[in-house]
Write a protein that holds these residues in place. Structure first.
Motif, PDB file in Angstrom:
ATOM      1  N   CYS A 274    -110.720-120.202  24.001  1.00  0.00           N
ATOM      2  CA  CYS A 274    -109.779-120.690  25.019  1.00  0.00           C
ATOM      3  C   CYS A 274    -110.439-120.998  26.363  1.00  0.00           C
ATOM      4  O   CYS A 274    -109.812-120.854  27.415  1.00  0.00           O
ATOM      5  N   ASP A 275    -111.695-121.431  26.339  1.00  0.00           N
ATOM      6  CA  ASP A 275    -112.341-121.952  27.546  1.00  0.00           C
ATOM      7  C   ASP A 275    -111.969-123.431  27.708  1.00  0.00           C
ATOM      8  O   ASP A 275    -111.727-123.909  28.804  1.00  0.00           O
ATOM      9  N   TRP A 276    -111.983-124.141  26.569  1.00  0.00           N
ATOM     10  CA  TRP A 276    -111.670-125.550  26.505  1.00  0.00           C
ATOM     11  C   TRP A 276    -110.973-125.764  25.173  1.00  0.00           C
ATOM     12  O   TRP A 276    -111.573-125.603  24.124  1.00  0.00           O
ATOM     13  N   VAL A 277    -109.710-126.098  25.202  1.00  0.00           N
ATOM     14  CA  VAL A 277    -108.958-126.348  23.978  1.00  0.00           C
ATOM     15  C   VAL A 277    -108.585-127.819  23.935  1.00  0.00           C
ATOM     16  O   VAL A 277    -108.082-128.376  24.915  1.00  0.00           O
ATOM     17  N   LEU A 278    -108.862-128.452  22.809  1.00  0.00           N
ATOM     18  CA  LEU A 278    -108.518-129.847  22.598  1.00  0.00           C
ATOM     19  C   LEU A 278    -107.346-129.890  21.628  1.00  0.00           C
ATOM     20  O   LEU A 278    -107.394-129.278  20.568  1.00  0.00           O
ATOM     21  N   VAL A 279    -106.282-130.596  22.009  1.00  0.00           N
ATOM     22  CA  VAL A 279    -105.131-130.806  21.143  1.00  0.00           C
ATOM     23  C   VAL A 279    -105.063-132.303  20.873  1.00  0.00           C
ATOM     24  O   VAL A 279    -104.848-133.100  21.790  1.00  0.00           O
TER      25      VAL A 279
ATOM     26  N   ILE B 284    -107.449-128.974  27.570  1.00  0.00           N
ATOM     27  CA  ILE B 284    -106.964-127.890  28.431  1.00  0.00           C
ATOM     28  C   ILE B 284    -108.163-126.997  28.742  1.00  0.00           C
ATOM     29  O   ILE B 284    -108.785-126.457  27.823  1.00  0.00           O
ATOM     30  N   PHE B 285    -108.489-126.853  30.007  1.00  0.00           N
ATOM     31  CA  PHE B 285    -109.675-126.134  30.443  1.00  0.00           C
ATOM     32  C   PHE B 285    -109.332-124.933  31.315  1.00  0.00           C
ATOM     33  O   PHE B 285    -108.323-124.947  32.010  1.00  0.00           O
ATOM     34  N   ARG B 286    -110.253-123.978  31.340  1.00  0.00           N
ATOM     35  CA  ARG B 286    -110.280-123.029  32.455  1.00  0.00           C
ATOM     36  C   ARG B 286    -110.920-123.798  33.600  1.00  0.00           C
ATOM     37  O   ARG B 286    -111.770-124.658  33.379  1.00  0.00           O
ATOM     38  N   PRO B 287    -110.544-123.542  34.856  1.00  0.00           N
ATOM     39  CA  PRO B 287    -111.020-124.363  35.985  1.00  0.00           C
ATOM     40  C   PRO B 287    -112.539-124.517  36.075  1.00  0.00           C
ATOM     41  O   PRO B 287    -113.041-125.623  36.292  1.00  0.00           O
ATOM     42  N   GLU B 288    -113.285-123.427  35.896  1.00  0.00           N
ATOM     43  CA  GLU B 288    -114.743-123.541  36.041  1.00  0.00           C
ATOM     44  C   GLU B 288    -115.378-124.333  34.908  1.00  0.00           C
ATOM     45  O   GLU B 288    -116.382-125.022  35.107  1.00  0.00           O
ATOM     46  N   VAL B 289    -114.795-124.293  33.717  1.00  0.00           N
ATOM     47  CA  VAL B 289    -115.307-125.079  32.590  1.00  0.00           C
ATOM     48  C   VAL B 289    -114.995-126.558  32.820  1.00  0.00           C
ATOM     49  O   VAL B 289    -115.837-127.435  32.583  1.00  0.00           O
TER      50      VAL B 289
ATOM     51  N   GLU C  25    -114.639-128.037  35.698  1.00  0.00           N
ATOM     52  CA  GLU C  25    -115.531-128.508  36.756  1.00  0.00           C
ATOM     53  C   GLU C  25    -116.925-128.803  36.203  1.00  0.00           C
ATOM     54  O   GLU C  25    -117.554-129.795  36.571  1.00  0.00           O
ATOM     55  N   PHE C  26    -117.410-127.968  35.300  1.00  0.00           N
ATOM     56  CA  PHE C  26    -118.739-128.150  34.720  1.00  0.00           C
ATOM     57  C   PHE C  26    -118.819-129.451  33.915  1.00  0.00           C
ATOM     58  O   PHE C  26    -119.737-130.247  34.086  1.00  0.00           O
ATOM     59  N   TYR C  27    -117.850-129.689  33.027  1.00  0.00           N
ATOM     60  CA  TYR C  27    -117.898-130.875  32.158  1.00  0.00           C
ATOM     61  C   TYR C  27    -117.391-132.144  32.836  1.00  0.00           C
ATOM     62  O   TYR C  27    -117.860-133.235  32.533  1.00  0.00           O
ATOM     63  N   ASN C  28    -116.416-132.017  33.717  1.00  0.00           N
ATOM     64  CA  ASN C  28    -115.895-133.134  34.508  1.00  0.00           C
ATOM     65  C   ASN C  28    -115.629-134.390  33.672  1.00  0.00           C
ATOM     66  O   ASN C  28    -116.037-135.495  34.041  1.00  0.00           O
ATOM     67  N   ILE C  29    -114.939-134.219  32.541  1.00  0.00           N
ATOM     68  CA  ILE C  29    -114.732-135.361  31.645  1.00  0.00           C
ATOM     69  C   ILE C  29    -113.814-136.433  32.224  1.00  0.00           C
ATOM     70  O   ILE C  29    -113.938-137.591  31.860  1.00  0.00           O
ATOM     71  N   GLU C  30    -112.899-136.060  33.123  1.00  0.00           N
ATOM     72  CA  GLU C  30    -112.031-137.098  33.685  1.00  0.00           C
ATOM     73  C   GLU C  30    -112.819-138.100  34.515  1.00  0.00           C
ATOM     74  O   GLU C  30    -112.479-139.274  34.561  1.00  0.00           O
ATOM     75  N   LYS C  31    -113.910-137.671  35.139  1.00  0.00           N
ATOM     76  CA  LYS C  31    -114.745-138.601  35.898  1.00  0.00           C
ATOM     77  C   LYS C  31    -115.403-139.598  34.944  1.00  0.00           C
ATOM     78  O   LYS C  31    -115.437-140.793  35.208  1.00  0.00           O
ATOM     79  N   MET C  32    -115.906-139.086  33.820  1.00  0.00           N
ATOM     80  CA  MET C  32    -116.565-139.950  32.842  1.00  0.00           C
ATOM     81  C   MET C  32    -115.580-140.981  32.274  1.00  0.00           C
ATOM     82  O   MET C  32    -115.881-142.169  32.204  1.00  0.00           O
ATOM     83  N   TRP C  33    -114.387-140.541  31.886  1.00  0.00           N
ATOM     84  CA  TRP C  33    -113.422-141.440  31.258  1.00  0.00           C
ATOM     85  C   TRP C  33    -112.720-142.336  32.262  1.00  0.00           C
ATOM     86  O   TRP C  33    -112.137-143.346  31.884  1.00  0.00           O
ATOM     87  N   SER C  34    -112.751-142.008  33.535  1.00  0.00           N
ATOM     88  CA  SER C  34    -112.105-142.835  34.557  1.00  0.00           C
ATOM     89  C   SER C  34    -113.023-143.942  35.054  1.00  0.00           C
ATOM     90  O   SER C  34    -112.564-144.917  35.638  1.00  0.00           O
TER      91      SER C  34
END
Length: 128
Positions: free
Chosen positions: A90-95, A104-109, A111-120
């Motif tokens: 439950c650090d990063w759950v993909l549905v 769905i992420f824990r905040p620090e995870v 921030e680390f992966y920042n996938i919305e920046k990549m996909w945006s």
């Protein structure tokens, strides 16, 4: 709190996304007190789905509870049983709801992966 939406200009030529599923997911996330929810239109970027939603839970338990509520709501609304990855930690759950993919992420995870920046970001050859 309403989610932030990142749309891809006037690129609605592709099949219309399942708006009902998108609305259901948004309502469940709001009800579950998910934080910093962002909707990203990926119709012109990937064939994986139409929208990617990135959101956060305050803790591992909160992330797991959000994922459970999403699964139950999608099943009860007739969308079948979504594929889910990451529930044990439950650090990063993909549905994977098909047209709508939810991270769905824990905040620090998050921030680390920042996938919305990549996909945006605009991809090469893409016009805004």
């Amino acid at each position: 709190m309403t989610p932030t939406t990142i749309h891809e200009g006037a690129k609605a030529q592709k099949n219309q996304p399942d708006i009902k599923l998108l609305d259901l997911v948004s309502a469940v996330l709001e009800d579950a007190k998910a934080e910093e929810t962002v909707e990203i239109d990926i119709r012109q970027k990937s064939s994986l789905g139409d929208y990617m939603i990135v959101t956060s839970g305050r803790s591992n338990r909160h992330v797991g509870a959000i994922a459970d509520q999403l699964q139950r709501a999608m099943r009860e609304a007739g969308y079948g049983r979504p594929k889910v990855e990451g529930l044990p930690q439950c650090d990063w759950v993909l549905v994977d709801g098909g047209d709508v993919i939810i991270h769905i992420f824990r905040p620090e995870v998050r921030e680390f992966y920042n996938i919305e920046k990549m996909w945006s970001a605009d991809f090469p050859g893409e016009t805004a």
